[in-house]
Design a protein around this motif. Structure first.
Motif, short mmCIF file in Angstrom:
data_model
loop_
_atom_site.label_atom_id
_atom_site.label_comp_id
_atom_site.label_asym_id
_atom_site.label_seq_id
_atom_site.Cartn_x
_atom_site.Cartn_y
_atom_site.Cartn_z
N TYR A 93 0.83 -1.20 0.00
CA TYR A 93 0.00 0.00 0.00
C TYR A 93 0.86 1.25 0.00
CZ TYR A 93 -3.50 -3.42 1.15
OH TYR A 93 -4.30 -4.51 1.11
N TYR A 94 2.04 1.17 0.64
CA TYR A 94 2.93 2.32 0.66
C TYR A 94 3.43 2.63 -0.75
CZ TYR A 94 7.06 5.10 1.67
OH TYR A 94 8.01 6.08 1.67
N ILE A 95 3.83 1.59 -1.49
CA ILE A 95 4.32 1.80 -2.86
C ILE A 95 3.20 2.34 -3.73
CG2 ILE A 95 5.26 0.65 -4.86
CD1 ILE A 95 6.54 -1.37 -3.01
N GLU A 96 2.00 1.78 -3.54
CA GLU A 96 0.87 2.25 -4.35
C GLU A 96 0.55 3.70 -4.05
OE1 GLU A 96 -2.70 -0.56 -5.91
OE2 GLU A 96 -2.54 -0.28 -3.75
N ARG A 97 0.65 4.07 -2.77
CA ARG A 97 0.35 5.46 -2.40
C ARG A 97 1.35 6.39 -3.03
NH1 ARG A 97 0.66 5.38 3.44
NH2 ARG A 97 0.03 3.22 3.34
N LYS A 98 2.62 5.96 -3.09
CA LYS A 98 3.63 6.83 -3.72
C LYS A 98 3.28 7.06 -5.19
CE LYS A 98 8.06 6.06 -3.21
NZ LYS A 98 9.35 5.49 -2.77
N ASP A 99 2.85 5.98 -5.89
CA ASP A 99 2.48 6.14 -7.30
C ASP A 99 1.26 7.03 -7.45
OD1 ASP A 99 3.38 2.74 -8.24
OD2 ASP A 99 4.53 4.60 -8.19
N MET A 100 0.29 6.89 -6.51
CA MET A 100 -0.91 7.70 -6.59
C MET A 100 -0.57 9.18 -6.39
SD MET A 100 -3.12 5.03 -4.47
CE MET A 100 -4.52 5.89 -3.88
N ILE A 101 0.32 9.45 -5.44
CA ILE A 101 0.72 10.84 -5.18
C ILE A 101 1.44 11.40 -6.40
CG2 ILE A 101 2.20 12.28 -3.75
CD1 ILE A 101 1.57 10.32 -1.47
N GLN A 102 2.27 10.56 -7.05
CA GLN A 102 2.98 10.99 -8.25
C GLN A 102 2.00 11.43 -9.33
OE1 GLN A 102 6.20 10.96 -7.91
NE2 GLN A 102 6.46 11.91 -9.89
N ARG A 103 0.94 10.62 -9.50
CA ARG A 103 -0.06 10.96 -10.52
C ARG A 103 -0.81 12.23 -10.13
NH1 ARG A 103 -1.76 11.21 -15.56
NH2 ARG A 103 -4.01 11.13 -15.73
N ARG A 104 -1.12 12.36 -8.82
CA ARG A 104 -1.87 13.53 -8.38
C ARG A 104 -1.07 14.82 -8.53
NH1 ARG A 104 -6.72 13.22 -4.73
NH2 ARG A 104 -7.47 11.13 -5.14
N LYS A 105 0.26 14.71 -8.49
CA LYS A 105 1.06 15.94 -8.67
C LYS A 105 0.94 16.44 -10.09
CE LYS A 105 4.57 15.20 -5.23
NZ LYS A 105 5.87 14.66 -4.96
N LYS A 119 -2.42 9.00 9.78
CA LYS A 119 -1.06 8.80 9.24
C LYS A 119 -1.03 9.11 7.77
CE LYS A 119 0.31 5.00 12.09
NZ LYS A 119 0.29 3.57 12.08
N ILE A 120 -2.07 8.64 7.05
CA ILE A 120 -2.06 8.84 5.60
C ILE A 120 -2.23 10.31 5.27
CG2 ILE A 120 -3.30 8.27 3.49
CD1 ILE A 120 -3.85 5.57 4.64
N ARG A 121 -3.06 11.02 6.07
CA ARG A 121 -3.24 12.45 5.82
C ARG A 121 -1.92 13.20 5.96
NH1 ARG A 121 -8.94 14.26 6.31
NH2 ARG A 121 -9.71 12.47 7.40
N LYS A 122 -1.18 12.83 7.04
CA LYS A 122 0.11 13.51 7.26
C LYS A 122 1.05 13.25 6.09
CE LYS A 122 1.58 12.34 11.39
NZ LYS A 122 2.38 12.15 12.59
N GLU A 123 1.09 11.96 5.69
CA GLU A 123 1.98 11.58 4.59
C GLU A 123 1.62 12.35 3.32
OE1 GLU A 123 2.30 7.22 4.37
OE2 GLU A 123 2.75 7.57 2.25
N LEU A 124 0.30 12.40 3.03
CA LEU A 124 -0.17 13.09 1.82
C LEU A 124 0.21 14.56 1.84
CD1 LEU A 124 -3.80 12.10 0.89
CD2 LEU A 124 -1.76 11.88 -0.47
N SER A 125 -0.06 15.21 2.99
CA SER A 125 0.19 16.66 3.04
C SER A 125 1.68 16.93 2.89
CB SER A 125 -0.35 17.25 4.34
OG SER A 125 0.15 16.54 5.42
N GLU A 126 2.53 16.03 3.47
CA GLU A 126 3.98 16.24 3.32
C GLU A 126 4.39 16.10 1.87
OE1 GLU A 126 5.99 13.44 5.83
OE2 GLU A 126 4.94 14.32 7.56
N GLU A 127 3.90 15.04 1.21
CA GLU A 127 4.33 14.75 -0.15
C GLU A 127 3.84 15.80 -1.13
OE1 GLU A 127 6.21 12.19 -1.47
OE2 GLU A 127 6.68 11.70 0.60
N LEU A 128 2.57 16.25 -0.94
CA LEU A 128 2.02 17.16 -1.94
C LEU A 128 2.59 18.56 -1.80
CD1 LEU A 128 -1.66 15.99 -2.09
CD2 LEU A 128 0.03 15.86 -3.89
N GLU A 129 3.17 18.87 -0.63
CA GLU A 129 3.75 20.20 -0.50
C GLU A 129 5.12 20.31 -1.12
OE1 GLU A 129 3.46 21.15 3.67
OE2 GLU A 129 1.29 21.04 3.35
N LYS A 130 5.74 19.14 -1.39
CA LYS A 130 7.12 19.16 -1.94
C LYS A 130 7.14 19.74 -3.33
CE LYS A 130 8.99 15.31 0.60
NZ LYS A 130 9.35 13.89 0.55
#
Lengths: 163, 246
Positions: free
Chosen positions: B48-60, B235-246
């Motif tokens: 799920y962690y790897i999938e979330r990284k790919d999802m965040i990549q697409r959302r950027k 946890k996922i919200r924190k991860e998302l907000s960190e990643e999307l702010e980069k």
């Protein structure tokens, strides 16, 4: 005529089937949970104890919320058939397990039942109960290597102190 | 205004406006898309962690807006056989399914008296744009009963203009009770297992009571079926907000 392939395969199903129906399975487990709360240590077939363990621990988690909580009271009312145990759950068991984050029960296997079915039995108890302990911690015998070395060290120390 | 003692009334300054700063409040209650929450199971969290990284990549790269079941969306996808290589479909979202990269949503519309449902994948590279034309929630999570409802409840104008809304407002809940076509339906929606609140049942009373025979009142007390996602969500919200702010 096989009605559905999905009903015949049980990959990944976690709930065991007891009794005559899902309602009867819950009633069975409810009786066991009530008995556990009343006597704090019971002997049942292993499968029933294993199934009941999850429900007992979740019930204590609900009880930790406090008896003012509407949902906690409804759960306790359903799960404990003898209503005087609701008081015991909220006033005795919840404070006892308040410092612990989880795992309030201990389950150990015992010799098979004496009857014709020779069922695999287990004893399940709530931790911190007033009954004598199930497992007596046995001390290692004097003849083990570590104990012999320690004994030798103690004797050397005594000889050095005496002289 | 009549003054009591003949003198002109004293100037009362207007009351100061109360500024409710909703932006800071709304930061915490941000919407988390349901496909980020991993299902209950014995799979390793690494997947799920790897999938979330790919999802965040697409959302950027591509903006997937916040939307719920029951709101009207317009989706443009790449279509090699269309004249300008893209096709647009407008419809009401009736279901959001799947977790991770395979998350889907089904849009329904009635075009020239023919009901059409299209199931799109949120993270498919063929999707070129998703616009939310009207953001609202309904009383249920699953609007499959619209197939058996009167067609007026599923028709939406293809050239509909987006309904303007303020960012800090709550998402409105549309409490409409949908009227159904006569039975037989595709599923027996009156049964308690579907738990539908958005239908105006015009069935006779004895039929409604006969449907309650299939209710399972013990299910609400079955504690092991509950899946508490609050800690995972945080946890996922924190991860998302960190990643999307980069």
């Amino acid at each position: 005529m096989r009605l559905s392939v999905a009903a015949a395969i049980s990959h990944g199903r976690v709930y065991r089937r007891f009794g005559l129906s899902p309602r009867s399975r819950l009633d069975l487990l409810r009786n066991l949970v009530t008995a556990l709360v009343r006597h704090e240590r019971i002997e049942t077939p292993w499968a029933r104890a294993d199934e009941m363990r999850g429900y007992a621990e979740r019930l204590i988690d609900y009880a930790k919320r406090g008896d003012k909580d509407e949902r906690a009271m409804r759960m306790a009312d359903f799960w404990l058939t003898e209503k005087d145990l609701i008081h015991k759950l909220f006033k005795v068991l919840a404070p006892r397990f308040q410092p612990h984050p989880g795992s309030y029960t201990r389950m150990l296997q015992i010799p098979n039942r004496d009857g014709l079915d020779r069922a695999k039995m287990a004893v399940i108890e709530l931790k911190g109960n007033p009954l004598p302990p199930l497992v007596r911690p046995r001390r290692d015998s004097d003849k083990t290597l570590l104990n012999q070395l320690l004994k030798g060290y103690r004797q050397d120390a005594q000889r050095a102190a005496a002289s | 205004r009549v003054s009591s003692d003949g003198k002109p009334p004293k100037f009362q300054p207007p009351p100061k406006p109360v500024i409710i700063d909703r932006k800071t409040q709304k930061e915490e209650m941000r919407f988390l898309s349901p496909e980020f929450i991993p299902p209950r199971g014995r799979t390793t969290p690494l997947k799920y962690y790897i999938e979330r990284k790919d999802m965040i990549q697409r959302r950027k790269v591509f903006n997937i807006p916040e939307f719920y079941v029951g709101d009207v969306l317009a989706v443009t996808t790449a279509n090699p056989y269309a004249s300008d290589k893209s096709s647009r479909f407008v419809g009401i979202c009736i279901q959001r399914g799947g977790k991770g990269l395979g998350a889907t949503f089904v849009l329904r519309n009635v075009i020239e008296d023919q009901g059409v449902e299209i199931c799109y994948e949120l993270y498919s590279p063929r999707i070129q744009a998703i616009e939310v034309l009207k953001l609202e929630k309904r009383l249920d999570e699953n609007l499959m009963y619209l197939r058996d409802a009167l067609p007026e409840y599923s028709t939406f104008d293809v050239n509909m203009k987006p309904v303007p809304r303020m960012d800090h407002e709550e998402v409105p809940v549309n409490k409409v009770q949908v009227r159904m076509k006569p039975k037989p339906w595709s599923k027996r929606w009156e049964r308690p297992k579907y738990n539908i609140k958005g239908i105006k049942f015009e069935l006779p009373e004895h039929k409604m009571q006969a449907a309650q025979k299939w209710s399972q009142p013990w299910l609400e007390f079955d504690m092991l079926r509950e899946y508490d996602t609050s800690k995972i969500e945080e946890k996922i919200r924190k991860e998302l907000s960190e990643e999307l702010e980069k």
